[in-house]
Scaffold this motif. Structure first.
Motif, mmCIF file in Angstrom:
data_model
loop_
_atom_site.group_PDB
_atom_site.id
_atom_site.type_symbol
_atom_site.label_atom_id
_atom_site.label_comp_id
_atom_site.label_asym_id
_atom_site.label_seq_id
_atom_site.Cartn_x
_atom_site.Cartn_y
_atom_site.Cartn_z
ATOM 1 N N PRO A 496 48.908 -22.394 134.260
ATOM 2 C CA PRO A 496 48.636 -20.814 134.332
ATOM 3 C C PRO A 496 47.888 -20.645 135.459
ATOM 4 O O PRO A 496 46.799 -21.448 135.743
ATOM 5 N N LEU A 497 47.987 -19.533 136.107
ATOM 6 C CA LEU A 497 47.057 -19.022 137.097
ATOM 7 C C LEU A 497 46.750 -17.670 137.161
ATOM 8 O O LEU A 497 47.459 -16.846 136.853
ATOM 9 N N ALA A 498 45.362 -17.065 137.620
ATOM 10 C CA ALA A 498 45.030 -15.891 137.758
ATOM 11 C C ALA A 498 44.253 -15.903 138.702
ATOM 12 O O ALA A 498 43.427 -16.512 139.034
ATOM 13 N N THR A 499 44.528 -14.679 139.574
ATOM 14 C CA THR A 499 43.316 -14.221 140.856
ATOM 15 C C THR A 499 42.992 -12.701 140.610
ATOM 16 O O THR A 499 43.701 -12.051 140.044
ATOM 17 N N ARG A 500 42.032 -12.504 141.166
ATOM 18 C CA ARG A 500 41.594 -11.074 141.264
ATOM 19 C C ARG A 500 41.055 -10.788 142.751
ATOM 20 O O ARG A 500 40.226 -11.432 143.320
ATOM 21 N N LEU A 501 41.785 -9.408 143.281
ATOM 22 C CA LEU A 501 41.101 -9.053 144.653
ATOM 23 C C LEU A 501 40.260 -8.027 144.421
ATOM 24 O O LEU A 501 41.047 -7.114 143.438
ATOM 25 N N ARG A 502 39.119 -7.976 144.597
ATOM 26 C CA ARG A 502 38.177 -6.938 144.121
ATOM 27 C C ARG A 502 37.448 -6.128 145.226
ATOM 28 O O ARG A 502 36.872 -6.871 146.172
#
Length: 568
Positions: A496-502
Motif C-alpha cells: 500500500p502506498l500514499a503520497t501527498r503534494l502540498r
C-alpha cells in the motif's frame, strides 16, 4: 483521450523512469494474468494515458510508453538507442566518394546481465503470485535478483519495458565525463551540438501529434548538473509550441550528488548552480516539485526500507514509487456508473491538479512531495490519527511541523489494508482521512483525495529494499527495525502506498536559500561568483530577472516580511 507525454532528462531521472515504467508494465501484466490477485483485474485505470498503440513493419501490434528520454551517449548499456521493440538498426551504406584507406574502430558491446538475458530468452514474463511454485524458476529468479543487487550500472540493466525507437536519445559530441557535466552553464549548449535540439523536438512532436487531447507533460529532470540547462532549453521550445499544455516538473537528485563542499569556491559553484537551475526550470513549468534527500537511507521516509545511498538503483526506486502514486489521479477512468463505486475515486486531470495547487491567492508554483511507503493499515487502535503522521518529505530544505492555514494538498492513497484485513474501500479511506484531519493540530485550506484499491505491484527487478517487518502484501509485522535482513520482490508482492503534494509555506527555507545565494554570490556588487556566472553565458539582466522571480515566490508565501540578501 487524455494523453500524458513523459520526458526524462539526465542520468538519475532515467533511473527513476526505468522503475516507473516497470510498475506500469507490471500492472498491465497482472490485469491479464489469470493467476493474479483479483484486485489487479479491476484497476479502473486508463493505461492509454501513458501508452501508445502501434504496429511494426511486420504487422505486429505494439504498446509502448509515450516517452522521450535524454541521457549521455553510452548510458544505454546493452540496449540499442532504437530500443528493442522493432528490433532493427539503421542500415549502414558503403562510402563511394572516398578512395583512400578506411579503418574501422569499434568497441565491444555491453554484455547483457542475467535479467536481460532472461527477458531475451522469454524464460520469465511475470512473477507467479499464486498457485504452485516452480522451484527451478524460483532459483533462477534469486540469481537474477542477486545479479541486479550487485551489478546494476545502467538504468537499462533492470528495465523490462520495450521502448519505441523515437523514445531514447543519447547526447553525443560532449567529449567529457559525466562528472564534468556538473553545472548549468556547461549544459546550455549541449542541445546545439549537431542539431540535437531539433531532433529531440521532432521526437516530442511525433508523440504529441498522435494524441487526441493531450492533458500535459510529465517531466523528470536530474537537476544536479548540466542536464537542468538541457531541460530548460527543451522546455523553452515546448512553451513556444504548446502554450496551453501544462508541464508538471519533478527535479530529482541522486544522494551521491550531494558532495561535501570543502573549499569556498566549491560552495559558491554549487549554490549558484542550484539557484540558477531552480529559477530557470520553475519559470518554464506550471508546477515544480523538488525531490531528493542527501541521506535518503536515514530519513524518516525510509523507516521501513533498507536503502543504500550509493546505489542509484535503490534510491531511484523510492522516487519512482512516489511518481507512480502522484500520477494515478490523471489516469483514473471517468466512469458514470463504475462496476464497483468502492474501487476508485478522485479522478482529476493534470491541468486541474496544477491549477488547484498553484492557482490560489499565493500564485505559488512549488510543491512539496511527501510519501508513506508502505502506507499504514486502517486497523488497530488510534490508527486514524496516525495516518497523516506517516507522511514524510522527499523534498529537501523544508521546515517541518509548520502550521499553514492557507496550504492546499493533493493526497493519493492506494491499496491500503482496511479494518477487516482486506483492501480498504474508498469510503473507508475517506472516513479515515477525514477523521485524521479533524483531529490534527491544523488542517489545510483545501484537500483533494484520490483513492484506489489497487496497491503498488512489486516487479521482479525491483531492488531488495524492504525491511524484514514488511509482509508479502506490504503489511507491517511485529519485530525490530534493526534487522539487517532486507526483502525483495520474491517476498513482497505489493505494498500500500500514499503520497501527498502540498503547497505550503514549509517550502520557504528552500526558496530563501536560493534567493539569498543568488543575491550574495551572483548579483550584489563585487559578488564572488560574478565571473563564474558570466562564464555560464548569463547576463546581469537575466540574473536580476531570476532574483525578481524568486523574490515574488518568497513574498507570496510571507507577504509583508522583508527578505534578507545575506546568507551565512
Amino acid at each position: 483521450m487524455r494523453e500524458i507525454i513523459t520526458v526524462q532528462v539526465g542520468g538519475f531521472a532515467n533511473f527513476i523512469g526505468s522503475h516507473f515504467w516497470n510498475f506500469q508494465d507490471e500492472l498491465l501484466g497482472l490485469a491479464d494474468d489469470p493467476y493474479a490477485d483479483e484486485i489487479f483485474k479491476h484497476q479502473q485505470m486508463d493505461m492509454d494515458v501513458l501508452y501508445r498503440s502501434g504496429e511494426t513493419p511486420q504487422g505486429i501490434l505494439t504498446y509502448s510508453p509515450r516517452l522521450v528520454s535524454i541521457d549521455f551517449q553510452g548510458t544505454l548499456g546493452a540496449m540499442n538507442s532504437r530500443g528493442s521493440l522493432y528490433d532493427s538498426s539503421p542500415a549502414t551504406k558503403d562510402v563511394y566518394t572516398w578512395e583512400g584507406n578506411i579503418s574501422t574502430h569499434t568497441s565491444e558491446p555491453q554484455k547483457k546481465n542475467l535479467f536481460l538475458q532472461s527477458l531475451d530468452d522469454e524464460q520469465i514474463s511475470n512473477k507467479n503470485k499464486g498457485g504452485e511454485i516452480d522451484h527451478g524458476r524460483e532459483y533462477q529468479e534469486k540469481d537474477i535478483i542477486e545479479c541486479l543487487e550487485s551489478g546494476v550500472k545502467f538504468w537499462t540493466d533492470y528495465t523490462k519495458v520495450l521502448y519505441h525507437p523515437k523514445s531514447l536519445t543519447e547526447l553525443s559530441g560532449l567529449w567529457m565525463d559525466a562528472a564534468d557535466f556538473s553545472n548549468y552553464g556547461i549544459g546550455k549548449e549541449a542541445l546545439h551540438c549537431g542539431h540535437q535540439g531539433e531532433e529531440i523536438i521532432e521526437r516530442l512532436r511525433f508523440f504529441v501529434e498522435e494524441c487526441d487531447h493531450i492533458q500535459g507533460f510529465q517531466f523528470i529532470v536530474d537537476d544536479s548538473g548540466g542536464f537542468s540547462a538541457v531541460a530548460a532549453e527543451f522546455l523553452e521550445n515546448i512553451a513556444d509550441d504548446y502554450t496551453n499544455t501544462p508541464v508538471l516538473l519533478y527535479t530529482a537528485r541522486d544522494p551521491r550528488s550531494y558532495k561535501k563542499l570543502g573549499q569556498r569556491n566549491e560552495k559558491i559553484f554549487q549554490v549558484l548552480h542550484d539557484a540558477v537551475s531552480f529559477s530557470r526550470l520553475s519559470s518554464l513549468c506550471q508546477l515544480i516539485v523538488p525531490m531528493g534527500l542527501p541521506f535518503l537511507s536515514t530519513s524518516k521516509a525510509c523507516t521501513f526500507l533498507s536503502i543504500e545511498d550509493e546505489k542509484p538503483y535503490h534510491s531511484s526506486a523510492v522516487y519512482a514509487a512516489a511518481l507512480h502514486s502522484t500520477s494515478i489521479p490523471f489516469r483514473m477512468q471517468y466512469l458514470r456508473q463504475p462496476a464497483d463505486p468502492h474501487d476508485v475515486s478522485g479522478a482529476i486531470n493534470m491541468n486541474d491538479m496544477v491549477r488547484m495547487l498553484s492557482d490560489n491567492a499565493r500564485k505559488n508554483t512549488v510543491a512539496i512531495l511527501d510519501i508513506s511507503m508502505p502506507a499504514p493499515s486502517l486497523r488497530g487502535k488510534d490508527v486514524r490519527q496516525s495516518l497523516l503522521s506517516h507522511f514524510h518529505p522527499l523534498t529537501y530544505e523544508i521546515e517541518e511541523d509548520v502550521e499553514d492555514l492557507h496550504s492546499v494538498e493533493a493526497v493519493n492513497i492506494h491499496g491500503v489494508i482496511g479494518p477487516g484485513g482486506h483492501c480498504a474501500s474508498v469510503s473507508e479511506v475517506k472516513d479515515s482521512v477525514d477523521y485524521a484531519y479533524d483531529h490534527a493540530k491544523s488542517r489545510p485550506k483545501f484537500c483533494h483525495l484520490s483513492a484506489t484499491r489497487t496497491p503498488l505491484p512489486i516487479p521482479l527487478p525491483f531492488p531488495s529494499i524492504f525491511s524484514s517487518l514488511i509482509g508479502s502484501q506490504g503489511e507491517l509485522q511485529g519485530g525490530s527495525t534493526t534487522s539487517s535482513t532486507s526483502r525483495g520482490s520474491l517476498d513482497v508482492h505489493s505494498i500500500p502506498l500514499a503520497t501527498r503534494l502540498r503547497m505550503s509555506n514549509a517550502i520557504l527555507p528552500y526558496l530563501e536559500s536560493r534567493l539569498n545565494n543568488l543575491m550574495r554570490f551572483g548579483i550584489q556588487r563585487g559578488a564572488a561568483g560574478s565571473d563564474l556566472i558570466r562564464g555560464w553565458g548569463l547576463s546581469r539582466d537575466e540574473l536580476e530577472d531570476m532574483g525578481e522571480s524568486l523574490t515574488r515566490m518568497v513574498m507570496n508565501l510571507k507577504p509583508g516580511d522583508e527578505i534578507s540578501d545575506d546568507s551565512d
